[in-house]
Design a protein around this motif. Structure first.
Motif, PDB file in Angstrom:
ATOM      1  N   GLN A 213     -82.564  -1.919  43.241  1.00  0.00           N
ATOM      2  CA  GLN A 213     -81.977  -2.667  44.359  1.00  0.00           C
ATOM      3  C   GLN A 213     -80.672  -2.019  44.816  1.00  0.00           C
ATOM      4  O   GLN A 213     -80.420  -1.869  46.026  1.00  0.00           O
ATOM      5  CB  GLN A 213     -81.691  -4.114  43.928  1.00  0.00           C
ATOM      6  CG  GLN A 213     -82.907  -4.978  43.721  1.00  0.00           C
ATOM      7  CD  GLN A 213     -82.515  -6.352  43.197  1.00  0.00           C
ATOM      8  OE1 GLN A 213     -81.681  -6.466  42.303  1.00  0.00           O
ATOM      9  NE2 GLN A 213     -83.112  -7.385  43.753  1.00  0.00           N
ATOM     10  N   ALA A 214     -79.834  -1.633  43.859  1.00  0.00           N
ATOM     11  CA  ALA A 214     -78.560  -1.005  44.194  1.00  0.00           C
ATOM     12  C   ALA A 214     -78.781   0.316  44.928  1.00  0.00           C
ATOM     13  O   ALA A 214     -78.051   0.642  45.876  1.00  0.00           O
ATOM     14  CB  ALA A 214     -77.734  -0.778  42.931  1.00  0.00           C
ATOM     15  N   GLY A 215     -79.793   1.059  44.503  1.00  0.00           N
ATOM     16  CA  GLY A 215     -80.110   2.314  45.180  1.00  0.00           C
ATOM     17  C   GLY A 215     -80.536   2.105  46.616  1.00  0.00           C
ATOM     18  O   GLY A 215     -80.152   2.871  47.515  1.00  0.00           O
ATOM     19  N   GLU A 216     -81.318   1.052  46.857  1.00  0.00           N
ATOM     20  CA  GLU A 216     -81.743   0.763  48.232  1.00  0.00           C
ATOM     21  C   GLU A 216     -80.565   0.299  49.085  1.00  0.00           C
ATOM     22  O   GLU A 216     -80.450   0.653  50.262  1.00  0.00           O
ATOM     23  CB  GLU A 216     -82.850  -0.293  48.223  1.00  0.00           C
ATOM     24  CG  GLU A 216     -84.148   0.149  47.559  1.00  0.00           C
ATOM     25  CD  GLU A 216     -84.746   1.390  48.205  1.00  0.00           C
ATOM     26  OE1 GLU A 216     -84.703   1.498  49.449  1.00  0.00           O
ATOM     27  OE2 GLU A 216     -85.236   2.269  47.467  1.00  0.00           O
ATOM     28  N   ALA A 217     -79.680  -0.500  48.501  1.00  0.00           N
ATOM     29  CA  ALA A 217     -78.477  -0.924  49.232  1.00  0.00           C
ATOM     30  C   ALA A 217     -77.605   0.280  49.550  1.00  0.00           C
ATOM     31  O   ALA A 217     -77.002   0.361  50.635  1.00  0.00           O
ATOM     32  CB  ALA A 217     -77.696  -1.952  48.412  1.00  0.00           C
ATOM     33  N   ALA A 218     -77.540   1.209  48.615  1.00  0.00           N
ATOM     34  CA  ALA A 218     -76.749   2.427  48.834  1.00  0.00           C
ATOM     35  C   ALA A 218     -77.281   3.212  50.022  1.00  0.00           C
ATOM     36  O   ALA A 218     -76.499   3.703  50.859  1.00  0.00           O
ATOM     37  CB  ALA A 218     -76.768   3.287  47.574  1.00  0.00           C
TER      38      ALA A 218
ATOM     39  N   GLU B 221     -71.567  -1.181  38.018  1.00  0.00           N
ATOM     40  CA  GLU B 221     -72.668  -0.226  38.116  1.00  0.00           C
ATOM     41  C   GLU B 221     -73.274  -0.225  39.519  1.00  0.00           C
ATOM     42  O   GLU B 221     -73.604   0.837  40.067  1.00  0.00           O
ATOM     43  CB  GLU B 221     -73.748  -0.542  37.077  1.00  0.00           C
ATOM     44  CG  GLU B 221     -74.837   0.511  37.028  1.00  0.00           C
ATOM     45  CD  GLU B 221     -75.867   0.269  35.931  1.00  0.00           C
ATOM     46  OE1 GLU B 221     -76.815   1.071  35.832  1.00  0.00           O
ATOM     47  OE2 GLU B 221     -75.735  -0.738  35.181  1.00  0.00           O
ATOM     48  N   THR B 222     -73.422  -1.390  40.115  1.00  0.00           N
ATOM     49  CA  THR B 222     -73.899  -1.471  41.503  1.00  0.00           C
ATOM     50  C   THR B 222     -72.960  -0.716  42.428  1.00  0.00           C
ATOM     51  O   THR B 222     -73.399   0.049  43.300  1.00  0.00           O
ATOM     52  CB  THR B 222     -74.003  -2.947  41.944  1.00  0.00           C
ATOM     53  OG1 THR B 222     -74.877  -3.660  41.054  1.00  0.00           O
ATOM     54  CG2 THR B 222     -74.550  -3.054  43.360  1.00  0.00           C
ATOM     55  N   ALA B 223     -71.654  -0.910  42.253  1.00  0.00           N
ATOM     56  CA  ALA B 223     -70.664  -0.228  43.083  1.00  0.00           C
ATOM     57  C   ALA B 223     -70.726   1.283  42.897  1.00  0.00           C
ATOM     58  O   ALA B 223     -70.609   2.044  43.873  1.00  0.00           O
ATOM     59  CB  ALA B 223     -69.262  -0.740  42.751  1.00  0.00           C
ATOM     60  N   GLU B 224     -70.915   1.730  41.661  1.00  0.00           N
ATOM     61  CA  GLU B 224     -70.976   3.170  41.399  1.00  0.00           C
ATOM     62  C   GLU B 224     -72.166   3.809  42.106  1.00  0.00           C
ATOM     63  O   GLU B 224     -72.059   4.914  42.648  1.00  0.00           O
ATOM     64  CB  GLU B 224     -71.050   3.414  39.893  1.00  0.00           C
ATOM     65  CG  GLU B 224     -69.729   3.136  39.170  1.00  0.00           C
ATOM     66  CD  GLU B 224     -69.878   3.130  37.659  1.00  0.00           C
ATOM     67  OE1 GLU B 224     -71.039   3.202  37.164  1.00  0.00           O
ATOM     68  OE2 GLU B 224     -68.848   3.036  36.967  1.00  0.00           O
ATOM     69  N   ILE B 225     -73.300   3.112  42.114  1.00  0.00           N
ATOM     70  CA  ILE B 225     -74.491   3.639  42.784  1.00  0.00           C
ATOM     71  C   ILE B 225     -74.250   3.730  44.290  1.00  0.00           C
ATOM     72  O   ILE B 225     -74.590   4.722  44.929  1.00  0.00           O
ATOM     73  CB  ILE B 225     -75.713   2.759  42.455  1.00  0.00           C
ATOM     74  CG1 ILE B 225     -76.072   2.905  40.968  1.00  0.00           C
ATOM     75  CG2 ILE B 225     -76.909   3.133  43.333  1.00  0.00           C
ATOM     76  CD1 ILE B 225     -77.105   1.899  40.480  1.00  0.00           C
ATOM     77  N   ILE B 226     -73.654   2.696  44.864  1.00  0.00           N
ATOM     78  CA  ILE B 226     -73.392   2.689  46.309  1.00  0.00           C
ATOM     79  C   ILE B 226     -72.325   3.721  46.673  1.00  0.00           C
ATOM     80  O   ILE B 226     -72.467   4.475  47.634  1.00  0.00           O
ATOM     81  CB  ILE B 226     -72.984   1.278  46.770  1.00  0.00           C
ATOM     82  CG1 ILE B 226     -74.158   0.306  46.587  1.00  0.00           C
ATOM     83  CG2 ILE B 226     -72.527   1.293  48.228  1.00  0.00           C
ATOM     84  CD1 ILE B 226     -73.807  -1.143  46.810  1.00  0.00           C
TER      85      ILE B 226
END
Length: 203
Positions: free
Chosen positions: A38-43, A64-69
């Motif tokens: 999900q985080a990758g898609e948001a990125a 971790e979500t922030a790092e991916i984005i």
């Protein structure tokens, strides 16, 4: 012309506790594999935006979500304890039915008036609001035009209830999905909700 700032709010990706609907609060639960996807898609959704500043809760699932984005932007991330989820105290790690059964009186008081009553060893809704606003004010004082803030559902809900001048208890009327994207414009001291809980990146 009014000075304009943009705030992009992103809830963290899914965790295993999200799946089984446990209260997480300050418990430092990491993303599961789906949450990372999900985080990758948001990125990808945000990749073409020029984002000046990245802020995140310091808990693993948000960080971790922030790092991916942020990896799409080569930006550093500033962590804020103030952006943590509400502190649910003794209820963290438990589900709704378990809490209702094990803490019937405390639970009923909290449901009826979370501004005054807190979960045992947790924080009241007012204390939570004050903490969250302190974090947002610090971020916005930096003067950046476009700010991405990766945080938790409760944080986004309370922030929106505040800026839309709703009774605070009505924060529960918002529902924010994992990696839901919300955009708010700030014109001088006036907030405008531009987009709420977009999940177009998951279609």
């Amino acid at each position: 012309m009014a000075d304009k700032k943009e705030i992009i709010l992103i809830r963290h990706g899914e965790t295993e506790w999200n799946k089984v609907r446990k209260y997480q609060g300050h418990m430092d639960i990491e993303l599961n594999d789906w949450g990372r996807q999900q985080a990758g898609e948001a990125a990808k959704e945000l990749a073409n935006l020029d984002i000046d500043y990245f802020a995140s809760s310091d808990l693993k699932r948000a960080r971790e979500t922030a790092e991916i984005i942020a990896s799409f932007h080569n930006n550093n991330i500033k962590e804020f304890k103030e952006l943590r989820e509400m502190n649910f105290g003794e209820w963290e790690g438990k589900g709704f039915k378990e809490i209702k059964n094990d803490y019937p009186e405390d639970f009923q008081k909290w449901i009826e008036d979370p501004i005054k009553f807190s979960p045992p060893a947790g924080e009241t809704l007012k204390e939570f609001q004050d903490r969250v606003l302190e974090g947002f004010n610090t971020i916005l004082e930096n003067g950046f035009d476009r700010n991405a803030i990766v945080t938790h559902g409760g944080v986004i809900m309370v922030f929106l209830a505040t800026i839309l001048e709703m009774p605070l208890i009505n924060y529960r009327k918002f529902e924010v999905a994992n990696t839901g994207i919300t955009r708010v414009n700030l014109y001088d001291n006036s907030y405008v909700l531009k987009e709420f809980n977009s999940q177009s990146h998951m279609k």
